[in-house]
Design a protein around this motif. Structure first.
Motif, PDB file in Angstrom:
ATOM      1  N   GLU A  17      22.898  50.118  42.138  1.00 45.75           N
ATOM      2  CA  GLU A  17      22.120  48.825  42.481  1.00 45.75           C
ATOM      3  C   GLU A  17      22.698  47.666  41.803  1.00 45.75           C
ATOM      4  O   GLU A  17      22.771  46.646  42.080  1.00 45.75           O
ATOM      5  CB  GLU A  17      20.753  49.050  41.786  1.00 45.75           C
ATOM      6  N   ASN A  18      22.914  47.963  40.501  1.00 44.81           N
ATOM      7  CA  ASN A  18      23.599  46.547  39.685  1.00 44.81           C
ATOM      8  C   ASN A  18      24.827  46.241  40.322  1.00 44.81           C
ATOM      9  O   ASN A  18      25.107  45.007  40.393  1.00 44.81           O
ATOM     10  CB  ASN A  18      23.883  47.224  38.313  1.00 44.81           C
ATOM     11  N   TYR A  19      25.841  47.275  40.696  1.00 46.79           N
ATOM     12  CA  TYR A  19      26.781  46.901  41.498  1.00 46.79           C
ATOM     13  C   TYR A  19      26.650  46.122  42.804  1.00 46.79           C
ATOM     14  O   TYR A  19      27.122  45.035  43.153  1.00 46.79           O
ATOM     15  CB  TYR A  19      27.780  47.964  41.906  1.00 46.79           C
ATOM     16  N   ASN A  20      25.782  46.197  43.517  1.00 46.86           N
ATOM     17  CA  ASN A  20      25.331  45.411  44.839  1.00 46.86           C
ATOM     18  C   ASN A  20      24.839  44.175  44.249  1.00 46.86           C
ATOM     19  O   ASN A  20      25.157  43.135  45.035  1.00 46.86           O
ATOM     20  CB  ASN A  20      24.238  46.418  45.557  1.00 46.86           C
ATOM     21  N   LYS A  21      24.067  44.150  43.296  1.00 50.93           N
ATOM     22  CA  LYS A  21      23.455  42.866  43.065  1.00 50.93           C
ATOM     23  C   LYS A  21      24.855  41.966  42.410  1.00 50.93           C
ATOM     24  O   LYS A  21      24.927  40.730  42.600  1.00 50.93           O
ATOM     25  CB  LYS A  21      22.703  42.878  41.586  1.00 50.93           C
ATOM     26  N   PHE A  22      25.607  42.720  41.450  1.00 57.38           N
ATOM     27  CA  PHE A  22      26.848  41.711  41.196  1.00 57.38           C
ATOM     28  C   PHE A  22      27.408  41.312  42.214  1.00 57.38           C
ATOM     29  O   PHE A  22      28.161  40.130  42.498  1.00 57.38           O
ATOM     30  CB  PHE A  22      27.537  42.831  40.360  1.00 57.38           C
ATOM     31  N   ARG A  23      27.960  42.013  43.364  1.00 54.85           N
ATOM     32  CA  ARG A  23      28.658  41.837  44.644  1.00 54.85           C
ATOM     33  C   ARG A  23      27.975  40.634  45.273  1.00 54.85           C
ATOM     34  O   ARG A  23      28.637  39.694  45.527  1.00 54.85           O
ATOM     35  CB  ARG A  23      28.753  42.926  45.521  1.00 54.85           C
ATOM     36  N   GLN A  24      26.611  40.691  45.332  1.00 56.80           N
ATOM     37  CA  GLN A  24      25.730  39.611  46.253  1.00 56.80           C
ATOM     38  C   GLN A  24      26.012  38.218  45.305  1.00 56.80           C
ATOM     39  O   GLN A  24      26.114  37.141  45.836  1.00 56.80           O
ATOM     40  CB  GLN A  24      24.347  40.269  46.320  1.00 56.80           C
ATOM     41  N   LEU A  25      25.796  38.279  43.923  1.00 59.53           N
ATOM     42  CA  LEU A  25      25.739  37.201  43.127  1.00 59.53           C
ATOM     43  C   LEU A  25      27.268  36.658  43.088  1.00 59.53           C
ATOM     44  O   LEU A  25      27.441  35.619  43.231  1.00 59.53           O
ATOM     45  CB  LEU A  25      25.501  37.441  41.600  1.00 59.53           C
ATOM     46  N   GLN A  29      28.351  33.045  44.457  1.00 62.69           N
ATOM     47  CA  GLN A  29      29.120  32.079  43.727  1.00 62.69           C
ATOM     48  C   GLN A  29      30.360  31.528  44.514  1.00 62.69           C
ATOM     49  O   GLN A  29      30.790  30.354  44.239  1.00 62.69           O
ATOM     50  CB  GLN A  29      29.217  32.401  42.250  1.00 62.69           C
ATOM     51  N   ALA A  30      31.183  32.398  44.891  1.00 60.31           N
ATOM     52  CA  ALA A  30      32.228  32.108  45.746  1.00 60.31           C
ATOM     53  C   ALA A  30      32.031  31.251  46.913  1.00 60.31           C
ATOM     54  O   ALA A  30      32.763  30.471  47.081  1.00 60.31           O
ATOM     55  CB  ALA A  30      33.005  33.523  46.199  1.00 60.31           C
ATOM     56  N   GLU A  31      30.755  31.582  47.509  1.00 61.02           N
ATOM     57  CA  GLU A  31      30.649  30.540  48.549  1.00 61.02           C
ATOM     58  C   GLU A  31      30.277  29.173  48.371  1.00 61.02           C
ATOM     59  O   GLU A  31      31.066  28.386  48.972  1.00 61.02           O
ATOM     60  CB  GLU A  31      29.472  31.380  49.715  1.00 61.02           C
ATOM     61  N   ASP A  32      29.622  29.025  47.128  1.00 70.71           N
ATOM     62  CA  ASP A  32      29.431  27.929  46.703  1.00 70.71           C
ATOM     63  C   ASP A  32      30.625  27.139  46.170  1.00 70.71           C
ATOM     64  O   ASP A  32      30.823  25.998  46.464  1.00 70.71           O
ATOM     65  CB  ASP A  32      28.285  27.878  45.523  1.00 70.71           C
ATOM     66  N   LEU A  33      31.414  27.828  45.598  1.00 71.46           N
ATOM     67  CA  LEU A  33      32.666  27.105  45.152  1.00 71.46           C
ATOM     68  C   LEU A  33      33.428  26.746  46.301  1.00 71.46           C
ATOM     69  O   LEU A  33      33.967  25.609  46.348  1.00 71.46           O
ATOM     70  CB  LEU A  33      33.579  28.148  44.338  1.00 71.46           C
ATOM     71  N   LEU A  34      33.491  27.560  47.391  1.00 74.36           N
ATOM     72  CA  LEU A  34      34.430  27.089  48.599  1.00 74.36           C
ATOM     73  C   LEU A  34      33.706  25.863  49.217  1.00 74.36           C
ATOM     74  O   LEU A  34      34.440  24.998  49.766  1.00 74.36           O
ATOM     75  CB  LEU A  34      34.389  28.380  49.521  1.00 74.36           C
ATOM     76  N   LYS A  35      32.391  25.959  49.208  1.00 74.15           N
ATOM     77  CA  LYS A  35      31.647  24.753  49.756  1.00 74.15           C
ATOM     78  C   LYS A  35      32.195  23.452  49.097  1.00 74.15           C
ATOM     79  O   LYS A  35      32.337  22.600  49.895  1.00 74.15           O
ATOM     80  CB  LYS A  35      30.133  24.906  50.040  1.00 74.15           C
ATOM     81  N   LYS A  36      32.045  23.751  47.773  1.00 81.38           N
ATOM     82  CA  LYS A  36      32.290  22.414  47.059  1.00 81.38           C
ATOM     83  C   LYS A  36      33.742  22.131  47.096  1.00 81.38           C
ATOM     84  O   LYS A  36      34.176  20.802  47.302  1.00 81.38           O
ATOM     85  CB  LYS A  36      32.250  22.693  45.376  1.00 81.38           C
TER      86      LYS A  36
END
Length: 148
Positions: A17-25, A29-36
């Protein structure tokens, strides 16, 4: 032993569960960075011509009634095309259906400018009847006198 196994299974599920939350987070964050980065790249990629169009639209918004003053050109069409970004120039080449053979070893902006110099009727392809009548009307204006 059964209690120990249950705890281990519980810890494994918590870790997943923690691993899935980490991957999602991380993905968010990677998508936000790419958008910026994309936004920053778009801002840097604006051409001089795009800036001039922005200035013109801002100027026109403040006017109740538009006046047109015909003046002698300050730049040639070739100079204007040299202000295009690479993407804009390649888009022009695509719209004008300039083949790869014609572009081989030549700068795209020069080929576009030369094509439009040889075929000025291509400018009319993007105009509707109303625009063409307005253009004809504009051509009859005297230089340095307001009209419209």
């Amino acid at each position: 032993m059964a209690e120990r196994d249950r705890k281990m299974v519980k810890h494994i599920f918590e870790m997943k569960e923690n691993y899935n939350k980490f991957r999602q987070l991380f993905r968010q964050q990677a998508e936000d960075l790419l958008k910026k980065l994309d936004k920053h790249a778009e801002e840097k990629q604006k051409s001089v011509m795009h800036d001039m169009m922005d200035e013109w639209s801002c100027f026109c918004k403040g006017q109740d009634k538009a006046f047109v003053c015909r003046r002698a050109p300050q730049k040639t069409s070739r100079e204007m095309f040299m202000c295009l970004t690479e993407k804009e120039a390649s888009d022009y080449a695509k719209y004008l259906k300039i083949s790869e053979d014609e572009l081989a070893g030549r700068e795209v902006r020069n080929v576009v400018a030369e094509t439009l110099r040889l075929h000025p009727e291509y400018y009319l392809y993007v105009l509707d009847k109303h625009d063409i009548t307005q253009l004809q009307k504009f051509q009859k204006f005297e230089e340095n006198k307001k009209g419209l």
